[in-house]
Design a protein around this motif. Structure first.
Motif, PDB file in Angstrom:
ATOM      1  N   ASN A  60     -16.634   6.090 -12.510  1.00 15.96           N
ATOM      2  CA  ASN A  60     -15.840   7.305 -12.348  1.00 15.96           C
ATOM      3  C   ASN A  60     -14.599   7.067 -11.491  1.00 15.96           C
ATOM      4  O   ASN A  60     -13.533   7.635 -11.754  1.00 15.96           O
ATOM      5  CB  ASN A  60     -16.705   8.407 -11.730  1.00 15.96           C
ATOM      6  CG  ASN A  60     -17.679   9.005 -12.718  1.00 15.96           C
ATOM      7  OD1 ASN A  60     -17.344   9.843 -13.538  1.00 15.96           O
ATOM      8  ND2 ASN A  60     -18.930   8.558 -12.645  1.00 15.96           N
ATOM      9  N   ASP A  95     -22.259   3.900 -11.367  1.00 19.82           N
ATOM     10  CA  ASP A  95     -21.690   5.176 -11.809  1.00 19.82           C
ATOM     11  C   ASP A  95     -20.488   5.562 -10.952  1.00 19.82           C
ATOM     12  O   ASP A  95     -19.475   6.070 -11.456  1.00 19.82           O
ATOM     13  CB  ASP A  95     -22.758   6.272 -11.742  1.00 19.82           C
ATOM     14  CG  ASP A  95     -22.415   7.452 -12.638  1.00 19.82           C
ATOM     15  OD1 ASP A  95     -21.214   7.754 -12.794  1.00 19.82           O
ATOM     16  OD2 ASP A  95     -23.323   8.087 -13.187  1.00 19.82           O
ATOM     17  N   TYR A 116     -16.178  18.067 -18.956  1.00 16.96           N
ATOM     18  CA  TYR A 116     -15.655  16.765 -18.533  1.00 16.96           C
ATOM     19  C   TYR A 116     -14.201  16.602 -18.963  1.00 16.96           C
ATOM     20  O   TYR A 116     -13.392  16.017 -18.233  1.00 16.96           O
ATOM     21  CB  TYR A 116     -16.511  15.654 -19.129  1.00 16.96           C
ATOM     22  CG  TYR A 116     -16.239  14.301 -18.513  1.00 16.96           C
ATOM     23  CD1 TYR A 116     -16.669  14.019 -17.217  1.00 16.96           C
ATOM     24  CD2 TYR A 116     -15.547  13.321 -19.207  1.00 16.96           C
ATOM     25  CE1 TYR A 116     -16.418  12.791 -16.642  1.00 16.96           C
ATOM     26  CE2 TYR A 116     -15.297  12.086 -18.640  1.00 16.96           C
ATOM     27  CZ  TYR A 116     -15.740  11.828 -17.355  1.00 16.96           C
ATOM     28  OH  TYR A 116     -15.477  10.610 -16.781  1.00 16.96           O
ATOM     29  N   GLU A 149     -11.067  15.954 -16.345  1.00 17.55           N
ATOM     30  CA  GLU A 149     -10.076  14.873 -16.402  1.00 17.55           C
ATOM     31  C   GLU A 149      -8.652  15.420 -16.452  1.00 17.55           C
ATOM     32  O   GLU A 149      -7.752  14.909 -15.773  1.00 17.55           O
ATOM     33  CB  GLU A 149     -10.346  13.993 -17.622  1.00 17.55           C
ATOM     34  CG  GLU A 149     -11.610  13.152 -17.517  1.00 17.55           C
ATOM     35  CD  GLU A 149     -11.757  12.211 -18.696  1.00 17.55           C
ATOM     36  OE1 GLU A 149     -11.124  12.461 -19.744  1.00 17.55           O
ATOM     37  OE2 GLU A 149     -12.497  11.229 -18.580  1.00 17.55           O
ATOM     38  N   ARG A 187     -22.235  11.521  -6.636  1.00 16.36           N
ATOM     39  CA  ARG A 187     -20.985  12.167  -6.240  1.00 16.36           C
ATOM     40  C   ARG A 187     -20.795  12.149  -4.722  1.00 16.36           C
ATOM     41  O   ARG A 187     -19.654  12.198  -4.246  1.00 16.36           O
ATOM     42  CB  ARG A 187     -20.938  13.593  -6.778  1.00 16.36           C
ATOM     43  CG  ARG A 187     -21.074  13.647  -8.291  1.00 16.36           C
ATOM     44  CD  ARG A 187     -20.641  14.958  -8.858  1.00 16.36           C
ATOM     45  NE  ARG A 187     -19.195  15.103  -8.829  1.00 16.36           N
ATOM     46  CZ  ARG A 187     -18.381  14.621  -9.762  1.00 16.36           C
ATOM     47  NH1 ARG A 187     -18.870  13.957 -10.793  1.00 16.36           N
ATOM     48  NH2 ARG A 187     -17.074  14.815  -9.678  1.00 16.36           N
ATOM     49  N   GLY A 204     -16.935  18.553 -12.462  1.00 16.50           N
ATOM     50  CA  GLY A 204     -17.567  17.265 -12.704  1.00 16.50           C
ATOM     51  C   GLY A 204     -19.069  17.281 -12.527  1.00 16.50           C
ATOM     52  O   GLY A 204     -19.811  16.670 -13.308  1.00 16.50           O
ATOM     53  N   TYR A 260     -18.883   9.055  -3.583  1.00 21.39           N
ATOM     54  CA  TYR A 260     -17.423   9.035  -3.724  1.00 21.39           C
ATOM     55  C   TYR A 260     -16.725   9.021  -2.365  1.00 21.39           C
ATOM     56  O   TYR A 260     -15.542   8.660  -2.281  1.00 21.39           O
ATOM     57  CB  TYR A 260     -16.950  10.260  -4.499  1.00 21.39           C
ATOM     58  CG  TYR A 260     -17.294  10.254  -5.967  1.00 21.39           C
ATOM     59  CD1 TYR A 260     -17.951   9.182  -6.555  1.00 21.39           C
ATOM     60  CD2 TYR A 260     -16.968  11.334  -6.781  1.00 21.39           C
ATOM     61  CE1 TYR A 260     -18.276   9.192  -7.891  1.00 21.39           C
ATOM     62  CE2 TYR A 260     -17.277  11.350  -8.129  1.00 21.39           C
ATOM     63  CZ  TYR A 260     -17.933  10.279  -8.675  1.00 21.39           C
ATOM     64  OH  TYR A 260     -18.239  10.287 -10.007  1.00 21.39           O
TER      65      TYR A 260
END
Length: 456
Positions: free
Chosen positions: A349, A345, A274, A278, A120, A165, A123
């Protein structure tokens, strides 16, 4: 005779003015002129009304065509993003399988908290394309972010989404060692149903027969693939499984643990977290002022990565000193696999969230289920293993459900036909508004009248 007629029409100077009568022929001619003028104005008004109705119908048709074309392009781009996310998921599964394999000493590398933190945090790389688009000639210098997507708004919402998340990913990693692989996959992949249910009140998702049937077919296929995809069937719970000996363990006849109640609770919590992640991600990007949803989505994903060290940086030492998870880097022979898993990953995502921004959370979640049949194709190509026929039927159900949902999304709106009928009625003049004047004019009775006619 002519003299008599002329004499009859002459008014004497000595006559009383009150006794003078208007000429009937002149009054009749005036009335005919007024009526002709009224008919001409009526015809002009109807002509203007028909012309305006045709112009409005043409503009509405062009607007609908442009809207349908933009929706089609957006959905196609979303499906492309879903395809990239599915490929990243399949590659990630292969890499994680090799990463978690036992080494020569029998040790495995399983650090879910540290792995989630690294993923994460990565990101933040999504800021790079956003910065290039905003501050360079590539995207046009001086671009302004639409309201309300300011930096404070994006960071605060990023913290909320990142919490959902992160907890979802961590609970899923925690559930893997203590659950059946097939049951875990079936439960987690059925998140599309939870996304659809949450989207109904939050995003006002339309409930249609095609969507509901597509979701049922897709979830049925997910269960079939998950139960029959393991050739050795080591993680299928035996028929004589009981919960009486130990509530937290699901044990078979030879004390082979096939899962635990706590593990299934964790995967259910992970699935709903999750799904909420979303749906609320799509909710926060909803605005009519945003003409660049992809760049706005990349900006929000970047804030997800930026908020990770601030929110969960303190959790790593806490987990380390309490003994829940020791902070340890991967072995030298698995560093490349670790970095590759983080990159894959992140790719998965990122493209999944881009698909949500371009379409809606339900379509992206249903598209995510295509990872199951894609994994079967990868097993056939890489490992030369063909799944049994129930799993193949399940893969076909997943693909069929996905196609049905895509058809429901691309189907034209039902209101288009109603609008077309109304416009046809307007063109025929069935319900045209009355003209701003009357057919019978008061000039025919000799009474003056002042009128104001406004013709648009």
């Amino acid at each position: 005779t002519l003299s008599v007629q002329m004499a009859g029409s002459i008014v004497s100077n000595d006559a009383d003015p009150a006794e003078v009568k208007p000429d009937n022929s002149t009054s009749s001619n005036t009335s005919l002129l007024v009526k002709d003028k009224s008919a001409l104005m009526e015809e002009s008004y109807q002509s203007i009304t028909r012309s305006r109705a045709k112009s409005d119908a043409s503009d509405a048709s062009q607007a609908r065509s442009a809207q349908a074309r933009a929706k089609l392009i957006s959905r196609c781009l979303a499906l492309l993003c879903v395809g990239v996310a599915v490929l990243a998921w399949v590659a990630l599964a292969e890499v994680l399988q090799n990463l978690q394999m036992k080494d020569k000493e029998g040790n495995t590398y399983s650090k879910p908290m540290f792995l989630c933190f690294c993923i994460r945090t990565t990101y933040t790389l999504c800021f790079l394309p956003y910065v290039l688009w905003k501050f360079t000639p590539i995207g046009g210098a001086g671009r302004r972010d639409p309201e309300p997507f300011s930096a404070a708004y994006m960071f605060s919402r990023g913290c909320i989404l990142n919490t959902l998340g992160y907890l979802s990913a961590y609970t899923w990693y925690m559930s893997l060692p203590i659950t059946s692989v097939s049951a875990n996959t079936a439960i987690y992949m059925c998140a599309c149903a939870a996304v659809f249910l949450i989207s109904i009140p939050v995003l006002r998702e339309k409930i249609t027969v095609i969507k509901v049937l597509s979701l049922l077919v897709c979830c049925t296929g997910i269960v079939l693939v998950s139960l029959y995809s393991n050739p050795e069937k080591k993680d299928i719970i035996p028929q004589n499984t009981t919960f009486t000996d130990n509530l937290w363990d699901v044990s078979g006849p030879e004390n082979k643990t096939s899962g635990s109640v706590l593990g299934y609770i964790l995967v259910l919590v992970s699935m709903f977290l999750y799904a909420a992640y979303e749906v609320f991600y799509g909710y926060m990007l909803q605005t009519d002022q945003d003409k660049h949803p992809v760049m706005t989505s990349l900006k929000l994903i970047g804030y997800l990565g930026l908020s990770t060290p601030l929110l969960f940086g303190i959790a790593l030492p806490i987990w380390h000193f309490t003994g829940w998870e020791t902070l340890q880097l991967p072995p030298p022979d698995k560093v490349e696999l670790f970095l590759l898993s983080v990159l894959l990953d992140t790719t998965f995502n990122t493209f999944l969230l881009l698909a949500i921004a371009l379409s809606n959370p339900t379509l992206a979640s249903v598209g995510q289920s295509l990872a199951l049949p894609a994994s079967m194709v990868a097993d056939l190509i890489l490992h030369h293993f063909l799944m049994p026929w129930p799993a193949l039927i399940g893969a076909g159900c997943v693909f069929l459900g996905f196609c049905g949902f895509v058809y429901a999304e691309l189907k034209p709106e039902e209101t288009v036909a109603v609008v077309a009928e109304d416009q046809e009625g307007l063109l025929e003049g069935e319900e045209s508004p009355p003209p701003p004047y009357e057919q019978e004019s008061s000039f025919s009775s000799g009474e003056p009248e002042t009128r104001t006619v406004v013709v648009a």
